[in-house]
Motif scaffolding. Structure first.
Motif, PDB file in Angstrom:
ATOM      1  N   ALA A   1       7.840 -57.737  -5.476  1.00  0.00           N
ATOM      2  CA  ALA A   1       9.124 -58.139  -6.063  1.00  0.00           C
ATOM      3  C   ALA A   1       9.037 -58.136  -7.585  1.00  0.00           C
ATOM      4  O   ALA A   1       9.923 -57.604  -8.267  1.00  0.00           O
ATOM      5  N   GLY A   2       7.980 -58.706  -8.131  1.00  0.00           N
ATOM      6  CA  GLY A   2       7.801 -58.720  -9.583  1.00  0.00           C
ATOM      7  C   GLY A   2       7.670 -57.322 -10.153  1.00  0.00           C
ATOM      8  O   GLY A   2       8.256 -57.004 -11.193  1.00  0.00           O
ATOM      9  N   ASP A   3       6.912 -56.474  -9.464  1.00  0.00           N
ATOM     10  CA  ASP A   3       6.748 -55.091  -9.922  1.00  0.00           C
ATOM     11  C   ASP A   3       8.072 -54.328  -9.898  1.00  0.00           C
ATOM     12  O   ASP A   3       8.359 -53.530 -10.790  1.00  0.00           O
ATOM     13  N   ALA A   4       8.897 -54.582  -8.872  1.00  0.00           N
ATOM     14  CA  ALA A   4      10.202 -53.909  -8.776  1.00  0.00           C
ATOM     15  C   ALA A   4      11.113 -54.336  -9.927  1.00  0.00           C
ATOM     16  O   ALA A   4      11.794 -53.500 -10.537  1.00  0.00           O
ATOM     17  N   VAL A   5      11.117 -55.628 -10.242  1.00  0.00           N
ATOM     18  CA  VAL A   5      11.929 -56.129 -11.353  1.00  0.00           C
ATOM     19  C   VAL A   5      11.420 -55.544 -12.668  1.00  0.00           C
ATOM     20  O   VAL A   5      12.207 -55.074 -13.496  1.00  0.00           O
ATOM     21  N   LEU A   6      10.104 -55.551 -12.850  1.00  0.00           N
ATOM     22  CA  LEU A   6       9.531 -54.999 -14.079  1.00  0.00           C
ATOM     23  C   LEU A   6       9.878 -53.522 -14.243  1.00  0.00           C
ATOM     24  O   LEU A   6      10.253 -53.075 -15.330  1.00  0.00           O
ATOM     25  N   ALA A   7       9.786 -52.754 -13.176  1.00  0.00           N
ATOM     26  CA  ALA A   7      10.107 -51.320 -13.254  1.00  0.00           C
ATOM     27  C   ALA A   7      11.565 -51.112 -13.654  1.00  0.00           C
ATOM     28  O   ALA A   7      11.872 -50.234 -14.477  1.00  0.00           O
ATOM     29  N   ALA A   8      12.471 -51.906 -13.092  1.00  0.00           N
ATOM     30  CA  ALA A   8      13.895 -51.774 -13.436  1.00  0.00           C
ATOM     31  C   ALA A   8      14.147 -52.135 -14.895  1.00  0.00           C
ATOM     32  O   ALA A   8      14.932 -51.467 -15.582  1.00  0.00           O
ATOM     33  N   VAL A   9      13.481 -53.176 -15.381  1.00  0.00           N
ATOM     34  CA  VAL A   9      13.630 -53.555 -16.791  1.00  0.00           C
ATOM     35  C   VAL A   9      13.068 -52.459 -17.689  1.00  0.00           C
ATOM     36  O   VAL A   9      13.695 -52.058 -18.675  1.00  0.00           O
ATOM     37  N   ARG A  10      11.897 -51.983 -17.354  1.00  0.00           N
ATOM     38  CA  ARG A  10      11.249 -50.977 -18.202  1.00  0.00           C
ATOM     39  C   ARG A  10      12.066 -49.695 -18.309  1.00  0.00           C
ATOM     40  O   ARG A  10      12.090 -49.059 -19.362  1.00  0.00           O
ATOM     41  N   GLU A  11      12.751 -49.334 -17.237  1.00  0.00           N
ATOM     42  CA  GLU A  11      13.578 -48.129 -17.279  1.00  0.00           C
ATOM     43  C   GLU A  11      14.624 -48.218 -18.387  1.00  0.00           C
ATOM     44  O   GLU A  11      14.945 -47.239 -19.047  1.00  0.00           O
ATOM     45  N   ARG A  12      15.166 -49.413 -18.602  1.00  0.00           N
ATOM     46  CA  ARG A  12      16.203 -49.602 -19.626  1.00  0.00           C
ATOM     47  C   ARG A  12      15.628 -49.969 -20.990  1.00  0.00           C
ATOM     48  O   ARG A  12      16.180 -49.591 -22.021  1.00  0.00           O
ATOM     49  N   ILE A  13      14.550 -50.752 -21.011  1.00  0.00           N
ATOM     50  CA  ILE A  13      14.058 -51.324 -22.260  1.00  0.00           C
ATOM     51  C   ILE A  13      13.017 -50.450 -22.956  1.00  0.00           C
ATOM     52  O   ILE A  13      12.949 -50.418 -24.182  1.00  0.00           O
ATOM     53  N   ASP A  14      12.196 -49.725 -22.198  1.00  0.00           N
ATOM     54  CA  ASP A  14      11.145 -48.925 -22.837  1.00  0.00           C
ATOM     55  C   ASP A  14      11.679 -47.960 -23.903  1.00  0.00           C
ATOM     56  O   ASP A  14      11.061 -47.843 -24.975  1.00  0.00           O
ATOM     57  N   PRO A  15      12.805 -47.274 -23.665  1.00  0.00           N
ATOM     58  CA  PRO A  15      13.316 -46.405 -24.742  1.00  0.00           C
ATOM     59  C   PRO A  15      13.658 -47.187 -26.017  1.00  0.00           C
ATOM     60  O   PRO A  15      13.457 -46.692 -27.129  1.00  0.00           O
ATOM     61  N   LEU A  16      14.138 -48.418 -25.861  1.00  0.00           N
ATOM     62  CA  LEU A  16      14.467 -49.244 -27.027  1.00  0.00           C
ATOM     63  C   LEU A  16      13.216 -49.682 -27.764  1.00  0.00           C
ATOM     64  O   LEU A  16      13.221 -49.863 -28.981  1.00  0.00           O
ATOM     65  N   MET A  17      12.118 -49.878 -27.009  1.00  0.00           N
ATOM     66  CA  MET A  17      10.869 -50.333 -27.618  1.00  0.00           C
ATOM     67  C   MET A  17      10.262 -49.287 -28.548  1.00  0.00           C
ATOM     68  O   MET A  17       9.416 -49.618 -29.368  1.00  0.00           O
ATOM     69  N   LYS A  18      10.702 -48.068 -28.442  1.00  0.00           N
ATOM     70  CA  LYS A  18      10.225 -47.027 -29.357  1.00  0.00           C
ATOM     71  C   LYS A  18      10.803 -47.217 -30.751  1.00  0.00           C
ATOM     72  O   LYS A  18      10.261 -46.707 -31.726  1.00  0.00           O
ATOM     73  N   GLU A  19      11.920 -47.953 -30.835  1.00  0.00           N
ATOM     74  CA  GLU A  19      12.609 -48.129 -32.110  1.00  0.00           C
ATOM     75  C   GLU A  19      12.579 -49.556 -32.644  1.00  0.00           C
ATOM     76  O   GLU A  19      12.889 -49.772 -33.806  1.00  0.00           O
ATOM     77  N   ARG A  20      12.237 -50.527 -31.792  1.00  0.00           N
ATOM     78  CA  ARG A  20      12.234 -51.920 -32.248  1.00  0.00           C
ATOM     79  C   ARG A  20      11.233 -52.730 -31.461  1.00  0.00           C
ATOM     80  O   ARG A  20      10.715 -52.284 -30.464  1.00  0.00           O
ATOM     81  N   HIS A  21      10.992 -53.956 -31.927  1.00  0.00           N
ATOM     82  CA  HIS A  21      10.018 -54.844 -31.300  1.00  0.00           C
ATOM     83  C   HIS A  21      10.734 -55.771 -30.313  1.00  0.00           C
ATOM     84  O   HIS A  21      11.615 -56.545 -30.715  1.00  0.00           O
ATOM     85  N   ILE A  22      10.355 -55.635 -29.043  1.00  0.00           N
ATOM     86  CA  ILE A  22      10.998 -56.387 -27.965  1.00  0.00           C
ATOM     87  C   ILE A  22       9.913 -56.968 -27.072  1.00  0.00           C
ATOM     88  O   ILE A  22       8.953 -56.284 -26.717  1.00  0.00           O
ATOM     89  N   GLY A  23      10.086 -58.211 -26.688  1.00  0.00           N
ATOM     90  CA  GLY A  23       9.189 -58.850 -25.728  1.00  0.00           C
ATOM     91  C   GLY A  23       9.917 -59.084 -24.420  1.00  0.00           C
ATOM     92  O   GLY A  23      11.111 -59.393 -24.411  1.00  0.00           O
ATOM     93  N   VAL A  24       9.207 -58.925 -23.319  1.00  0.00           N
ATOM     94  CA  VAL A  24       9.766 -59.167 -21.988  1.00  0.00           C
ATOM     95  C   VAL A  24       8.777 -60.024 -21.210  1.00  0.00           C
ATOM     96  O   VAL A  24       7.581 -59.726 -21.183  1.00  0.00           O
TER      97      VAL A  24
END
Length: 143
Positions: free
Chosen positions: A95-118
């Motif tokens: 369950a945690g891995d599924a949530v993390l994967a869904a977040v990363r799909e949206r947030i990882d591209p943003l992390m290339k341009e700014r500093h974000i913690g999850v």
């Protein structure tokens, strides 16, 4: 139950579509299977709620981010997934891995341009009082 509550710094609203992220998170939760291959979370009970924090302080206020070439406007997202007791550690991890994967799909591209913690926490409900009142579950009961 299960409920996924997302608390995030309000500056993420201008960077990502939170409604789409919530739908992706709910779909990810609904895809989780237990060791027997059964759906872990009931469709009618799955909820994702996101709340922006208009006021926040993250880390050092941006000094290190600016020194690293960023704008110093840090962002943060905290996700808390509560599930009913009795799930195996392996199912909780799925369950945690599924949530993390869904977040990363949206947030990882943003992390290339700014500093974000999850941060993601999965916990079991340890209720002292638990009440439910719903007309949604009946939509998914098999005749």
């Amino acid at each position: 139950m299960p409920h996924l509550v997302v608390l995030y710094t309000g500056n993420l609203d201008k960077l990502t579509d939170m409604n789409t992220l919530c739908r992706s998170l709910a779909d990810a939760m609904l895809s989780v299977k237990d060791e027997a291959g059964a759906q872990v979370f009931p469709t009618g009970g799955t909820r994702v709620l996101a709340y922006p924090a208009p006021y926040y302080a993250v880390a050092d206020g941006g000094a290190a981010g600016k020194a690293a070439g960023g704008d110093g406007d840090y962002a943060f997202m905290y996700l808390n997934l509560r599930m009913a007791r009795g799930r195996s550690a392996a199912t909780q991890k799925r369950a945690g891995d599924a949530v993390l994967a869904a977040v990363r799909e949206r947030i990882d591209p943003l992390m290339k341009e700014r500093h974000i913690g999850v941060t993601i926490n999965v916990d079991e409900g340890a209720e002292v009082f638990d009440a439910k009142h719903s007309t949604i579950h009946s939509l998914f009961k098999k005749p």
